[in-house]
Write a protein that holds these residues in place. Structure first.
Motif, short mmCIF file in Angstrom:
data_model
loop_
_atom_site.label_atom_id
_atom_site.label_comp_id
_atom_site.label_asym_id
_atom_site.label_seq_id
_atom_site.Cartn_x
_atom_site.Cartn_y
_atom_site.Cartn_z
N ASP A 1 0.86 -1.17 0.00
CA ASP A 1 0.00 0.00 0.00
C ASP A 1 0.90 1.22 0.00
OD1 ASP A 1 -2.47 -1.38 0.19
OD2 ASP A 1 -2.19 -1.60 2.36
N PHE A 2 0.33 2.38 -0.32
CA PHE A 2 1.14 3.60 -0.34
C PHE A 2 1.72 3.88 1.05
CE2 PHE A 2 1.93 8.18 -0.45
CZ PHE A 2 2.76 8.24 -1.56
N GLU A 3 0.99 3.51 2.09
CA GLU A 3 1.48 3.72 3.46
C GLU A 3 2.78 2.96 3.70
OE1 GLU A 3 -1.78 2.84 2.73
OE2 GLU A 3 -2.51 4.89 3.01
N ASP A 4 2.94 1.83 3.01
CA ASP A 4 4.20 1.08 3.13
C ASP A 4 5.37 1.89 2.58
OD1 ASP A 4 2.87 -1.15 4.24
OD2 ASP A 4 2.40 -1.91 2.22
N ILE A 5 5.11 2.66 1.53
CA ILE A 5 6.17 3.52 0.98
C ILE A 5 6.60 4.54 2.02
CG2 ILE A 5 6.66 5.32 -0.74
CD1 ILE A 5 5.02 3.69 -2.73
N ALA A 6 5.63 5.11 2.73
CA ALA A 6 5.95 6.09 3.78
C ALA A 6 6.81 5.45 4.87
CB ALA A 6 4.67 6.68 4.36
N GLU A 7 6.51 4.21 5.20
CA GLU A 7 7.31 3.54 6.22
C GLU A 7 8.74 3.29 5.74
OE1 GLU A 7 5.51 0.02 7.84
OE2 GLU A 7 3.57 1.02 8.05
N ILE A 8 8.89 3.00 4.45
CA ILE A 8 10.21 2.71 3.90
C ILE A 8 11.01 4.00 3.66
CG2 ILE A 8 11.42 1.80 1.87
CD1 ILE A 8 9.01 -0.20 1.61
#
Length: 110
Positions: free
Chosen positions: A41-48
């Protein structure tokens, strides 16, 4: 009246269903293939990457969205927002400037 760099009103306009669906289409064009391929999900990009870089990427999709015409009432969110602001602050004025890019083809959404 908002300043030229104030996008708060435009962001509120984005929350309208017809524009939200159009933005989701552009957002998917930008990120869908990589998110689908990596089952993220896009939220995973924020975490990375961190929130700053994730919002920078989101902003790229948002800027692309602002330039496009869609087959919904208003056609282009910036033009429609500008018309609504003029109606609120200066009834009777026509659109002084079009922000849409006439070279892009219209998209189907909503």
């Amino acid at each position: 009246m908002p300043t030229s760099h104030d996008v708060k009103g435009l962001m509120k306009f984005l929350a309208r269903e017809e524009w939200r669906e159009c933005f989701d289409e552009v957002f998917y064009d930008h990120f869908g293939p990589v998110l689908d391929a990596s089952d993220m999900d896009f939220e995973d990009i924020a975490e990375i990457l961190g929130d700053v870089w994730a919002m920078t990427l989101w902003g790229c999709a948002f800027e692309d969205f602002l330039t496009q015409d869609f087959e919904v009432e208003g056609g282009n969110i910036v033009d429609e927002y500008e018309r609504s602001e003029k109606a609120m602050f200066a009834p009777g004025l026509g659109s002084a400037m079009s922000f849409s890019n006439g070279s892009l083809t219209g998209r189907h959404c909503a």
